[in-house]
Enzyme design. Structure first.
Site, PDB file in Angstrom:
ATOM      1  N   HIS A   1       0.797  -1.205   0.242  1.00  0.00           N
ATOM      2  CA  HIS A   1      -0.106  -0.092  -0.044  1.00  0.00           C
ATOM      3  C   HIS A   1       0.885   1.278   0.060  1.00  0.00           C
ATOM      4  O   HIS A   1       2.107   1.283   0.357  1.00  0.00           O
ATOM      5  CB  HIS A   1      -0.822   0.106   1.278  1.00  0.00           C
ATOM      6  CG  HIS A   1      -2.133  -0.588   1.190  1.00  0.00           C
ATOM      7  ND1 HIS A   1      -2.989  -1.113   2.367  1.00  0.00           N
ATOM      8  CD2 HIS A   1      -3.010  -0.857  -0.019  1.00  0.00           C
ATOM      9  CE1 HIS A   1      -3.985  -1.680   1.738  1.00  0.00           C
ATOM     10  NE2 HIS A   1      -4.092  -1.735   0.559  1.00  0.00           N
TER      11      HIS A   1
ATOM     12  N   CYS B   1      -2.493   2.708   9.126  1.00  0.00           N
ATOM     13  CA  CYS B   1      -3.504   1.844   8.746  1.00  0.00           C
ATOM     14  C   CYS B   1      -4.556   1.684   9.951  1.00  0.00           C
ATOM     15  O   CYS B   1      -5.760   1.354   9.362  1.00  0.00           O
ATOM     16  CB  CYS B   1      -2.774   0.222   8.818  1.00  0.00           C
ATOM     17  SG  CYS B   1      -1.772  -0.033   7.143  1.00  0.00           S
TER      18      CYS B   1
END
Length: 273
Positions: free
Chosen positions: A169, A263
């Site tokens: 990511h 996150c």
């Protein structure tokens, strides 16, 4: 350097890791045969929430649901810019149900939620950065989703290709320090993407692989304070030299699932007056 960095109060959305576990492997960090200490994860997560509040930020929570062990990674559920919500369509089938409770929360708060047609994983790969949105692709979010994001928000989108599976990511390889600058790990990106970042951010803070692997780039900044993994010591020193204030928060239990501070944190960006 003079003490000139100014924090901006933020509103964060989180999800308690009551059901956190590593039950499948969808990135190189995940090993289902290695147990997770849920009580330790709860303590670490609560410390993050308490730290945000101690620094003047607002923290809201989505109720965790059983059977969704990665729901704690709230950043992946959407991206919010100027009060508009762009939802997620997860790459992994195991995570797709997470979109439902997050969408319900936003709707209960009075937001409309856009449903992407292409695979898109929220702030995991979509990083609002002042004048534009930095957008990752290569492992999860597709380039087609980047086009959807630009059409939805009317904000220029800068596509960046990730090439190292450990940085699957964008928010594992890059974070925004303020409206003008970022920190990132160059080798996580394709050669062309590195050139783009160097042109856009000639004064960026460049991280080593060691600090990137310690989740130092999965950080959250309010413009002054940088909530960062305590393992990213060299990066923290660089930030301090630039006038930022590193605030170490240990989320090491979540690294077993490939996640960290960012996150676990979705920012709700309202329209600025």
């Amino acid at each position: 350097m003079p003490d000139s960095r100014v924090p901006r109060r933020r509103r964060y959305l989180v999800c308690e890791p009551r059901h956190f576990a590593v039950q499948y492997a969808i990135n190189p960090w995940m090993h289902p045969d290695e147990p997770v200490d849920v009580l330790r994860a709860l303590d670490q997560w609560q410390a993050l929430v308490d730290t945000y509040r101690a620094h003047g930020h607002t923290v809201d929570g989505v109720k965790p649901l059983p059977g969704l062990p990665d729901m704690v990674f709230a950043a992946n559920a959407a991206v919010v810019v100027d009060g508009r919500v762009f939802g997620s369509l997860f790459h992994a089938p195991e995570r797709r149900p997470e979109s439902v409770p997050f969408e319900a929360w936003f709707k209960a708060e009075g937001y409309e939620v856009y449903h992407p047609e292409s695979v898109c994983e929220g702030e995991g790969d979509l990083v609002p950065a002042g004048r534009w949105i930095l957008a990752g692709t290569g492992f999860r979010t597709t380039r087609e989703a980047h086009s959807e994001v630009q059409e939805h928000f009317g904000t220029p989108v800068i596509s960046l290709t990730l090439v190292d599976p450990y940085f699957y990511h964008l928010d594992t390889a890059l974070f925004v320090l303020d409206d003008e600058n970022i920190a990132y790990y160059p080798e996580a990106f394709s050669p062309g993407s590195r050139e783009v970042l160097a042109r856009l951010y000639p004064d960026a803070v460049l991280a080593t692989r060691e600090d990137a692997m310690a989740f130092g780039l999965n950080s959250v900044s309010d413009g002054r304070h940088v909530f960062i993994s305590p393992g990213a010591t060299a990066l923290a020193d660089q930030l301090a030299d630039r006038g930022y204030v590193p605030v170490p928060v240990d989320l090491s239990e979540f690294q077993k699932a490939g996640g960290g501070i960012k996150c676990c944190t979705q920012e709700i960006r309202e329209i600025r007056s």
